[in-house]
Scaffold this motif. Structure first.
Motif, PDB file in Angstrom:
ATOM      1  N   ALA A   1       0.968  -1.161   0.007  1.00  0.00           N
ATOM      2  CA  ALA A   1      -0.118   0.022   0.092  1.00  0.00           C
ATOM      3  C   ALA A   1       0.930   1.348  -0.047  1.00  0.00           C
ATOM      4  CB  ALA A   1      -0.895  -0.026   1.241  1.00  0.00           C
ATOM      5  N   LEU A   2       0.617   2.076  -0.894  1.00  0.00           N
ATOM      6  CA  LEU A   2       1.245   3.380  -0.979  1.00  0.00           C
ATOM      7  C   LEU A   2       1.415   4.019   0.277  1.00  0.00           C
ATOM      8  CD1 LEU A   2       2.922   5.125  -3.018  1.00  0.00           C
ATOM      9  CD2 LEU A   2       0.699   6.315  -3.584  1.00  0.00           C
ATOM     10  N   TRP A   3       0.130   4.270   1.045  1.00  0.00           N
ATOM     11  CA  TRP A   3       0.230   5.056   2.283  1.00  0.00           C
ATOM     12  C   TRP A   3       1.186   4.535   3.237  1.00  0.00           C
ATOM     13  CZ3 TRP A   3      -0.824   2.670   6.927  1.00  0.00           C
ATOM     14  CH2 TRP A   3      -1.639   1.335   6.788  1.00  0.00           C
ATOM     15  N   LEU A   4       1.387   2.924   3.157  1.00  0.00           N
ATOM     16  CA  LEU A   4       2.366   2.204   4.097  1.00  0.00           C
ATOM     17  C   LEU A   4       3.833   2.407   3.829  1.00  0.00           C
ATOM     18  CD1 LEU A   4       2.669   0.254   6.631  1.00  0.00           C
ATOM     19  CD2 LEU A   4       2.587  -1.533   4.821  1.00  0.00           C
ATOM     20  N   VAL A   5       3.968   2.665   2.559  1.00  0.00           N
ATOM     21  CA  VAL A   5       5.336   2.904   2.000  1.00  0.00           C
ATOM     22  C   VAL A   5       5.947   4.133   2.443  1.00  0.00           C
ATOM     23  CG1 VAL A   5       7.028   2.867   0.212  1.00  0.00           C
ATOM     24  CG2 VAL A   5       5.565   1.050   0.574  1.00  0.00           C
ATOM     25  N   GLY A   6       4.828   5.208   2.200  1.00  0.00           N
ATOM     26  CA  GLY A   6       5.069   6.500   2.530  1.00  0.00           C
ATOM     27  C   GLY A   6       5.274   6.897   4.038  1.00  0.00           C
ATOM     28  N   LEU A   7       4.535   6.041   4.933  1.00  0.00           N
ATOM     29  CA  LEU A   7       4.722   5.986   6.396  1.00  0.00           C
ATOM     30  C   LEU A   7       6.005   5.781   6.732  1.00  0.00           C
ATOM     31  CD1 LEU A   7       3.134   6.855   8.843  1.00  0.00           C
ATOM     32  CD2 LEU A   7       2.486   4.390   9.112  1.00  0.00           C
ATOM     33  N   LEU A   8       6.468   4.658   6.045  1.00  0.00           N
ATOM     34  CA  LEU A   8       7.860   4.024   6.358  1.00  0.00           C
ATOM     35  C   LEU A   8       8.752   4.894   5.895  1.00  0.00           C
ATOM     36  CD1 LEU A   8       7.341   0.349   5.449  1.00  0.00           C
ATOM     37  CD2 LEU A   8       7.798   1.178   7.577  1.00  0.00           C
ATOM     38  N   ALA A   9       8.678   5.696   4.883  1.00  0.00           N
ATOM     39  CA  ALA A   9       9.638   6.576   4.296  1.00  0.00           C
ATOM     40  C   ALA A   9       9.634   7.779   5.182  1.00  0.00           C
ATOM     41  CB  ALA A   9       9.397   6.924   2.866  1.00  0.00           C
ATOM     42  N   LEU A  10       8.861   8.316   5.993  1.00  0.00           N
ATOM     43  CA  LEU A  10       8.915   9.399   6.768  1.00  0.00           C
ATOM     44  C   LEU A  10       9.927   9.383   7.711  1.00  0.00           C
ATOM     45  CD1 LEU A  10       5.072  10.131   7.616  1.00  0.00           C
ATOM     46  CD2 LEU A  10       6.728  11.418   6.166  1.00  0.00           C
ATOM     47  N   SER A  11      10.302   7.948   8.290  1.00  0.00           N
ATOM     48  CA  SER A  11      11.522   8.026   9.202  1.00  0.00           C
ATOM     49  C   SER A  11      12.871   8.154   8.529  1.00  0.00           C
ATOM     50  CB  SER A  11      11.571   6.671   9.643  1.00  0.00           C
ATOM     51  OG  SER A  11      11.633   5.792   8.676  1.00  0.00           O
ATOM     52  N   THR A  12      12.704   8.375   7.340  1.00  0.00           N
ATOM     53  CA  THR A  12      14.227   8.700   6.746  1.00  0.00           C
ATOM     54  C   THR A  12      14.483  10.245   6.514  1.00  0.00           C
ATOM     55  OG1 THR A  12      13.366   8.603   4.495  1.00  0.00           O
ATOM     56  CG2 THR A  12      14.233   6.551   5.289  1.00  0.00           C
ATOM     57  N   LEU A  13      13.302  11.011   6.489  1.00  0.00           N
ATOM     58  CA  LEU A  13      13.486  12.318   6.405  1.00  0.00           C
ATOM     59  C   LEU A  13      14.534  13.369   6.883  1.00  0.00           C
ATOM     60  CD1 LEU A  13       9.797  13.403   5.581  1.00  0.00           C
ATOM     61  CD2 LEU A  13      11.519  12.698   4.005  1.00  0.00           C
ATOM     62  N   PRO A  14      14.729  12.777   8.432  1.00  0.00           N
ATOM     63  CA  PRO A  14      15.843  13.633   9.043  1.00  0.00           C
ATOM     64  C   PRO A  14      17.348  13.340   8.624  1.00  0.00           C
ATOM     65  CG  PRO A  14      14.275  12.693  10.777  1.00  0.00           C
ATOM     66  CD  PRO A  14      13.849  12.066   9.372  1.00  0.00           C
ATOM     67  N   ALA A  15      17.453  12.085   8.028  1.00  0.00           N
ATOM     68  CA  ALA A  15      18.713  11.536   7.612  1.00  0.00           C
ATOM     69  C   ALA A  15      18.901  12.322   6.316  1.00  0.00           C
ATOM     70  CB  ALA A  15      18.804  10.302   7.573  1.00  0.00           C
ATOM     71  N   LEU A  16      17.688  12.382   5.339  1.00  0.00           N
ATOM     72  CA  LEU A  16      17.823  13.008   4.113  1.00  0.00           C
ATOM     73  C   LEU A  16      17.981  14.382   4.230  1.00  0.00           C
ATOM     74  CD1 LEU A  16      17.374  12.521   1.230  1.00  0.00           C
ATOM     75  CD2 LEU A  16      15.073  12.844   1.535  1.00  0.00           C
ATOM     76  N   TRP A  17      17.426  15.064   5.227  1.00  0.00           N
ATOM     77  CA  TRP A  17      17.746  16.613   5.278  1.00  0.00           C
ATOM     78  C   TRP A  17      19.235  16.677   5.772  1.00  0.00           C
ATOM     79  CZ3 TRP A  17      14.657  20.800   5.229  1.00  0.00           C
ATOM     80  CH2 TRP A  17      15.338  22.109   5.720  1.00  0.00           C
ATOM     81  N   ASP A  18      19.596  15.964   6.880  1.00  0.00           N
ATOM     82  CA  ASP A  18      21.092  16.105   6.998  1.00  0.00           C
ATOM     83  C   ASP A  18      22.031  15.935   6.096  1.00  0.00           C
ATOM     84  OD1 ASP A  18      20.654  16.844   9.666  1.00  0.00           O
ATOM     85  OD2 ASP A  18      21.024  14.822  10.385  1.00  0.00           O
ATOM     86  N   VAL A  19      21.823  15.112   5.026  1.00  0.00           N
ATOM     87  CA  VAL A  19      22.701  14.785   3.804  1.00  0.00           C
ATOM     88  C   VAL A  19      22.587  15.886   2.800  1.00  0.00           C
ATOM     89  CG1 VAL A  19      23.001  13.253   2.061  1.00  0.00           C
ATOM     90  CG2 VAL A  19      22.697  12.189   4.146  1.00  0.00           C
ATOM     91  N   VAL A  20      21.345  16.275   2.621  1.00  0.00           N
ATOM     92  CA  VAL A  20      21.320  17.260   1.412  1.00  0.00           C
ATOM     93  C   VAL A  20      21.688  18.742   2.033  1.00  0.00           C
ATOM     94  CG1 VAL A  20      19.367  18.996   0.626  1.00  0.00           C
ATOM     95  CG2 VAL A  20      19.095  16.266   0.676  1.00  0.00           C
ATOM     96  N   HIS A  21      21.579  19.056   3.394  1.00  0.00           N
ATOM     97  CA  HIS A  21      22.277  20.275   3.774  1.00  0.00           C
ATOM     98  C   HIS A  21      23.637  20.169   4.516  1.00  0.00           C
ATOM     99  CE1 HIS A  21      18.522  22.687   3.543  1.00  0.00           C
ATOM    100  NE2 HIS A  21      17.986  21.769   3.936  1.00  0.00           N
ATOM    101  N   GLY A  22      24.133  18.956   4.652  1.00  0.00           N
ATOM    102  CA  GLY A  22      25.638  18.698   4.924  1.00  0.00           C
ATOM    103  C   GLY A  22      25.610  19.252   6.316  1.00  0.00           C
ATOM    104  N   THR A  23      24.845  18.989   7.242  1.00  0.00           N
ATOM    105  CA  THR A  23      24.803  19.162   8.626  1.00  0.00           C
ATOM    106  C   THR A  23      26.164  18.623   9.224  1.00  0.00           C
ATOM    107  OG1 THR A  23      22.526  19.100   8.519  1.00  0.00           O
ATOM    108  CG2 THR A  23      23.557  19.105  10.660  1.00  0.00           C
ATOM    109  N   ARG A  24      26.915  19.622  10.149  1.00  0.00           N
ATOM    110  CA  ARG A  24      27.863  19.255  10.894  1.00  0.00           C
ATOM    111  C   ARG A  24      27.696  19.156  12.307  1.00  0.00           C
ATOM    112  NH1 ARG A  24      33.089  22.322  10.307  1.00  0.00           N
ATOM    113  NH2 ARG A  24      31.949  23.454  11.674  1.00  0.00           N
ATOM    114  N   ALA A  25      28.428  18.355  13.090  1.00  0.00           N
ATOM    115  CA  ALA A  25      28.257  18.418  14.491  1.00  0.00           C
ATOM    116  C   ALA A  25      29.529  18.419  15.183  1.00  0.00           C
ATOM    117  CB  ALA A  25      27.396  17.174  14.948  1.00  0.00           C
ATOM    118  N   GLY A  26      29.832  18.730  16.410  1.00  0.00           N
ATOM    119  CA  GLY A  26      31.156  18.581  16.750  1.00  0.00           C
ATOM    120  C   GLY A  26      31.309  19.134  18.128  1.00  0.00           C
TER     121      GLY A  26
END
Length: 142
Positions: A36-61
């Motif tokens: 079901a598309l809604w189920l896959v979309g729900l699972l994909a939501l958990s990847t958004l923080p990591a995707l945001w960090d990769v796109v913006h090149g976030t640094r920590a230290g």
């Protein structure tokens, strides 16, 4: 005292590979298993923080110098004077991750962001060389 500096970048090949594998698995669920598309979309939501960090090149230290400890993670940052710190507490959690807290003379605890802290063994040795009391607590719930 030589300043201790640690920096971590989130745009690493490992993170990108994990995201590609997760999205490939989600696509396989859609195509091969007709999920079901809604189920896959729900699972994909958990990847958004990591995707945001990769796109913006976030640094920590963090930086530990002669009078203060400073840390940053994305837009968040903080600092504490070394004279305000009573001891440093390392908590090993049930998932074997190590959380680091600064316990101040006032009794207040400040938990350092996980992504800002260096590998715990190296960091513990550095803190002891500086003269901090370091406490280790294994498998605590709190």
């Amino acid at each position: 005292m030589t300043p201790f500096t640690f920096t971590r970048h989130t745009r690493t090949p490992r993170t990108i590979l994990i995201l590609v594998c997760v999205y490939a698995a989600l696509a396989a669920l859609l195509i091969l298993f007709d999920a079901a598309l809604w189920l896959v979309g729900l699972l994909a939501l958990s990847t958004l923080p990591a995707l945001w960090d990769v796109v913006h090149g976030t640094r920590a230290g963090m930086t530990l110098d002669h009078d203060r400890i400073k840390w940053f993670s994305g837009n968040r940052e903080g600092e504490v004077l070394l004279t305000d710190i009573d001891y440093i507490r390392f908590d090993t959690r049930w998932d074997f991750s190590v959380r680091v807290s600064l316990v101040l003379v006032s009794g207040k605890r400040i938990r350092l962001p996980d992504e800002s802290t260096p590998p715990h063994k190296e960091f513990e040795i550095t803190l002891q060389e500086v003269g901090f009391r370091v406490e280790r607590h294994h498998f605590t719930v709190f």
